[in-house]
Scaffold this active site. Structure first.
Site: not given
Length: 88
Positions: A15-16
């Site tokens: 994820h980010a």
């Protein structure tokens, strides 16, 4: 060329936040660094490229480096992903 294949173990996938940390680590090296998932390969120095892969948990990814500092680059990126608990 140096490459390593690892499995993403984070329940949310790549994820980010950890992707940003990995991109920042990759950007410190002169070598060309790519990450591959499901037949697509993107520049690991591009957050948009890495996020566009949408890598879920339990996925195998391959990180490849080509250039003068490829050994150090692969080791550093693998270390960063382990520290973020993205890979086992």
């Amino acid at each position: 060329m140096k490459q390593v294949t690892v499995t993403v173990v984070d329940p949310v996938g790549l994820h980010a936040r950890p992707a940003t940390v990995a991109v920042n680590a990759a950007s410190k090296f002169k070598s060309e660094i790519n990450v591959a998932f499901k037949g697509r390969e993107v520049n690991m120095k591009s957050i948009m490229g890495v996020m566009s892969l949408g890598i879920p948990t339990q996925s195998e990814i391959t990180i490849s480096c080509s250039g003068e500092d490829e050994d150090a680059a692969v080791a550093a990126i693998e270390e960063v992903l382990r520290a973020q608990k993205i890979i086992a």
